[in-house]
Design a protein around this motif. Structure first.
Motif: not given
Ligand code: DC
Length: 232
Positions: A17, A35-37, A39-40, A91, A99-100, A103, A109, A129-130, A132, A182, A185
């Protein structure tokens, strides 16, 4: 006011991605939002505050006093946590797993989705992201769901950002654990939007994946012109 195009790239870790999103942003002159950043960054806050990742109420309280800021750019976002730049620290593997875990909580969320909708409101963005295409921008102009086999994703992760001496088996195990969480959930699990174009890149060279998605963007966003950045 008409907004600029929104391109949603969703998929599991290691599917490619970030590479795709960065390329599209450069190629079409859009902002890339990871967007993952976000949540991280919040997971890091939980770690620094010694907070249990599973305690939804405590995390919600923690979130009310937390500022997560994504500074988008065409390539490589910077992420601020309460004003401090945490781009590199987020990272690390403890944050990745955290983050997982943070989230999964609906309140977290909702907060993140609100921030992301605000960031993308004017359009002109590639957002990865996951959720979007399913939740953040269900009316995105282009929705791609990028996937690959767990073996290939684990191998890519290892080659891309494993620290020296890292154990490939551990990286692969962590990736599977994260996938499992992920995808399963209760609240906006990782899944393709019904109208997303699914691409399995297991056996596809990167150039072919990029070409396919570029074609898709050109077809769906005819007004969008390439800025002239060639594929590497
Ligand atoms: O894309 P990433 O690996 O940086 O995401 C880290 C965690 O954040 C991923 O395991 C689940 C969560 N995440 C999410 O739930 N929704 C998103 N849009 C982006 C990431």
């Amino acid at each position: 006011m008409t907004r600029g195009p929104i391109i949603a790239i969703d998929g599991p870790a290691g599917a490619g991605k970030s590479t795709v999103a960065r390329h599209l942003a450069e190629h079409f002159g859009l902002l890339n939002l990871e967007t993952g950043a976000m949540y991280r960054a919040f997971a890091l806050k939980a770690i620094l505050s010694d907070q249990d990742f599973d305690d939804a109420e405590a995390l919600e309280r923690l979130a009310t006093g937390t500022a997560v800021t994504l500074k988008p750019a065409r390539a490589g976002n910077r992420v601020l946590l309460d004003g401090a730049d945490v781009t590199e620290r987020i990272r690390d593997s403890d944050v990745t797993q955290g983050a997982s875990r943070v989230s999964v909580h609906p309140a977290i969320r909702r907060w993140m989705v609100g921030l992301q909708q605000e960031l993308g409101r004017a359009g002109g963005v590639v957002m990865e992201g996951r959720d979007i295409g399913t939740v953040v921008f269900p009316d995105a102009d282009v929705k791609v769901f990028l996937d690959a086999s767990p073996e290939v994703r684990g191998q890519r992760r290892y080659e891309q950002n494993a620290p020296a001496g890292a154990d490939p088996t551990a990286i692969s195990r962590e990736l599977r654990e994260r996938d499992e969480r992920d995808r399963n959930r209760a609240n906006s699990p990782l899944q393709p939007a019904p109208d997303a174009v699914s691409i399995d890149s297991t056996a596809m060279p990167l150039q072919a994946v990029l070409a396919r998605i570029e074609d898709l963007v050109r077809a769906r966003c005819p007004g969008l012109k390439a800025t002239g950045t060639a594929r590497e």
